[in-house]
Design an enzyme around this catalytic site. Structure first.
Site, PDB file in Angstrom:
ATOM      1  N   ASP A   1     -11.823  -7.058   0.618  1.00 29.10           N
ATOM      2  CA  ASP A   1     -12.540  -8.458   0.612  1.00 29.10           C
ATOM      3  C   ASP A   1     -13.779  -8.260   1.320  1.00 29.10           C
ATOM      4  O   ASP A   1     -13.900  -7.213   1.978  1.00 29.10           O
ATOM      5  CB  ASP A   1     -11.731  -9.386   1.275  1.00 29.10           C
TER       6      ASP A   1
ATOM      7  N   GLU B   1       0.805  -1.087   0.060  1.00 29.75           N
ATOM      8  CA  GLU B   1       0.051  -0.011  -0.088  1.00 29.75           C
ATOM      9  C   GLU B   1       1.046   1.284  -0.126  1.00 29.75           C
ATOM     10  O   GLU B   1       0.418   2.308  -0.318  1.00 29.75           O
ATOM     11  CB  GLU B   1      -0.770   0.105   1.118  1.00 29.75           C
TER      12      GLU B   1
HETATM   13  N1  SAH Z   1      -0.498 -10.604   4.595  1.00 31.21           N
HETATM   14  C1  SAH Z   1      -0.329  -9.760   5.369  1.00 31.21           C
HETATM   15  C2  SAH Z   1      -1.043  -9.714   6.789  1.00 31.21           C
HETATM   16  C3  SAH Z   1      -2.175  -9.275   6.412  1.00 31.21           C
HETATM   17  S1  SAH Z   1      -3.385  -8.809   7.877  1.00 31.21           S
HETATM   18  C4  SAH Z   1       1.312 -10.133   5.804  1.00 31.21           C
HETATM   19  O1  SAH Z   1       1.827 -11.095   5.776  1.00 31.21           O
HETATM   20  O2  SAH Z   1       1.825  -9.173   6.206  1.00 31.21           O
HETATM   21  C5  SAH Z   1      -4.705  -7.868   6.970  1.00 31.21           C
HETATM   22  C6  SAH Z   1      -4.470  -6.681   6.739  1.00 31.21           C
HETATM   23  O3  SAH Z   1      -5.485  -5.965   5.851  1.00 31.21           O
HETATM   24  C7  SAH Z   1      -4.376  -5.660   7.866  1.00 31.21           C
HETATM   25  O4  SAH Z   1      -3.742  -4.682   7.871  1.00 31.21           O
HETATM   26  C8  SAH Z   1      -5.925  -5.324   8.137  1.00 31.21           C
HETATM   27  O5  SAH Z   1      -6.136  -4.026   8.812  1.00 31.21           O
HETATM   28  C9  SAH Z   1      -6.571  -5.308   6.682  1.00 31.21           C
HETATM   29  N2  SAH Z   1      -7.651  -6.078   6.488  1.00 31.21           N
HETATM   30  C10 SAH Z   1      -7.943  -6.470   5.292  1.00 31.21           C
HETATM   31  N3  SAH Z   1      -9.260  -7.417   5.074  1.00 31.21           N
HETATM   32  C11 SAH Z   1      -9.400  -7.659   6.438  1.00 31.21           C
HETATM   33  C12 SAH Z   1     -10.228  -8.405   7.207  1.00 31.21           C
HETATM   34  N4  SAH Z   1     -11.428  -9.271   6.510  1.00 31.21           N
HETATM   35  N5  SAH Z   1     -10.118  -8.830   8.432  1.00 31.21           N
HETATM   36  C13 SAH Z   1      -9.329  -7.962   9.258  1.00 31.21           C
HETATM   37  N6  SAH Z   1      -8.471  -7.158   8.541  1.00 31.21           N
HETATM   38  C14 SAH Z   1      -8.533  -6.979   7.107  1.00 31.21           C
END
Ligand code: SAH
Length: 255
Positions: free
Chosen positions: A222, A12
Site C-alpha cells: 500500500d 506471508e
Molecule cells: N491485519 C493484520 C494486522 C496488520 S498490521 C492482522 O489482523 O493481523 C500491518 C502489517 O503490515 C504490519 O506487519 C506492518 O509491518 C505492515 N504494514 C503494511 N503497510 C503498512 C503501513 N501502511 N503502515 C504500517 N505498517 C504497515
C-alpha cells in the site's frame, strides 16, 4: 549455521512452511517456530507478531533458544518514498523508529543508549537479498498479475527493487497527510525514508545487541495513504506469500 526467516503475517509465511523439508513445529514464548530445511539450508521460520515489542520477543527467542546465526525478515510495508509503488520491493539498508522521541533529552529519533537513530543492516546479506528481490520483481508483473491489484497508479509500469532506509513504528499509517508529514519531517532531518512498517527496527536492534547479521525485504502492499486499509489486505491475501516464497528461496540458494 541456521538462518531465521521472520514474517509478520501468516499469509506471508504459509508458502514457506509448505516448502519446508523435515518440518518440526515447536512452541516457545506462546509462538510457533518451524524448524526444517529450505533450499538445502537449515532454517527456523517464525512469525514476528505485529509491532515492535512482539517482534523483539520473537527475535530474541530465535537467537537465545534456537541459536540462529542470521536473521532475515520478509514482510509487507507501506511505500512513502517517491516512486515506491505497490508491487515494488524495498531491501533495508538501515532502520529507524519513527515513533522514538526522547527529546529534549536526546535528539529526536535517537535510540537512547545507542548514540544513533539508524541501525544498519548487514551489507553482504542485504546484497544477496537485493539480488533475489531484483530477480523477483523483474518477473513479477507477468507472474502475479499485479496490475489488477493496483487501482490506476502503477498499471503497466515495471516494478522496482529499492535499497534504502525503512522506518518502523507501532502504528499502521493509513492517511496520505500523515504519511506525507512523517516523510517530510524525517527528510528535513536527513532521513530519506522509502517505506513504513511496524517491526523491522525492533529486530534490527535485537540483532545489533547480539551481534547477529540481519537483513530485511519488504514488498510494498500500500502507499500508507487513505486507501491503505483496503490495499493492504488485498495485497497480503493475493500476492505477498508468493513474493516471499520467490525471494526467500532465491536468497537461500545464493547463501
Ligand atoms: N491485519 C493484520 C494486522 C496488520 S498490521 C492482522 O489482523 O493481523 C500491518 C502489517 O503490515 C504490519 O506487519 C506492518 O509491518 C505492515 N504494514 C503494511 N503497510 C503498512 C503501513 N501502511 N503502515 C504500517 N505498517 C504497515
Amino acid at each position: 549455521m541456521t538462518t531465521a526467516i521472520l514474517s509478520a503475517l501468516p499469509d506471508e509465511q504459509s508458502t514457506l512452511v509448505a516448502h519446508l523439508v523435515h518440518p518440526q513445529r515447536l512452541m516457545h514464548a506462546g509462538r510457533a517456530f518451524w524448524r526444517g530445511e529450505l533450499a538445502g539450508r537449515a532454517v527456523v521460520l517464525a512469525l514476528s507478531g505485529i509491532g515492535k515489542v512482539a517482534a523483539a520477543t520473537t527475535a530474541t527467542a530465535l537467537i537465545e533458544r534456537f541459536g540462529v546465526a542470521r536473521v532475515v525478515f520478509t514482510g509487507v510495508a507501506g511505500g512513502v518514498g517517491d516512486g515506491v509503488n505497490v508491487g515494488d520491493v524495498v531491501v533495508a539498508q538501515d532502520y529507524l523508529q519513527h515513533d522514538m522521541d526522547a527529546s529534549p533529552l536526546f535528539p529526536r529519533w535517537e535510540v537512547p543508549g545507542y548514540a544513533r537513530s539508524r541501525l544498519v543492516c548487514d551489507a553482504p546479506l542485504s546484497a544477496l537479498l537485493l539480488g533475489a528481490a531484483s530477480a523477483c520483481v523483474s518477473s513479477a508483473s507477468g507472474q502475479f498479475d499485479l496490475n489488477n491489484l493496483v487501482p490506476g497508479g502503477t498499471r503497466g509500469a515495471a516494478h522496482r527493487a529499492h535499497h534504502g532506509l525503512i522506518a518502523s513504528g507501532d502504528r499502521f499509517v493509513s492517511a496520505a497527510d500523515e504519511a506525507h508529514r512523517l516523510r517530510t519531517t524525517l527528510r528535513d532531518a536527513g532521513h530519506d525514508v522509502l517505506a513504513v512498517e511496524m517491526e523491522g527496527a525492533a529486530v534490527a536492534q535485537v540483532c545489533h545487541d547480539y551481534g547477529i547479521p540481519f537483513a530485511a525485504v519488504r514488498t510494498i502492499s500500500d502507499r500508507a495513504d487513505d486507501t491503505a486499509h483496503v490495499d493492504f489486505p488485498r495485497f497480503v491475501q493475493t500476492v505477498a506469500s508468493r513474493y516471499a516464497e520467490h525471494m526467500v528461496l532465491a536468497f537461500l540458494q545464493k547463501l
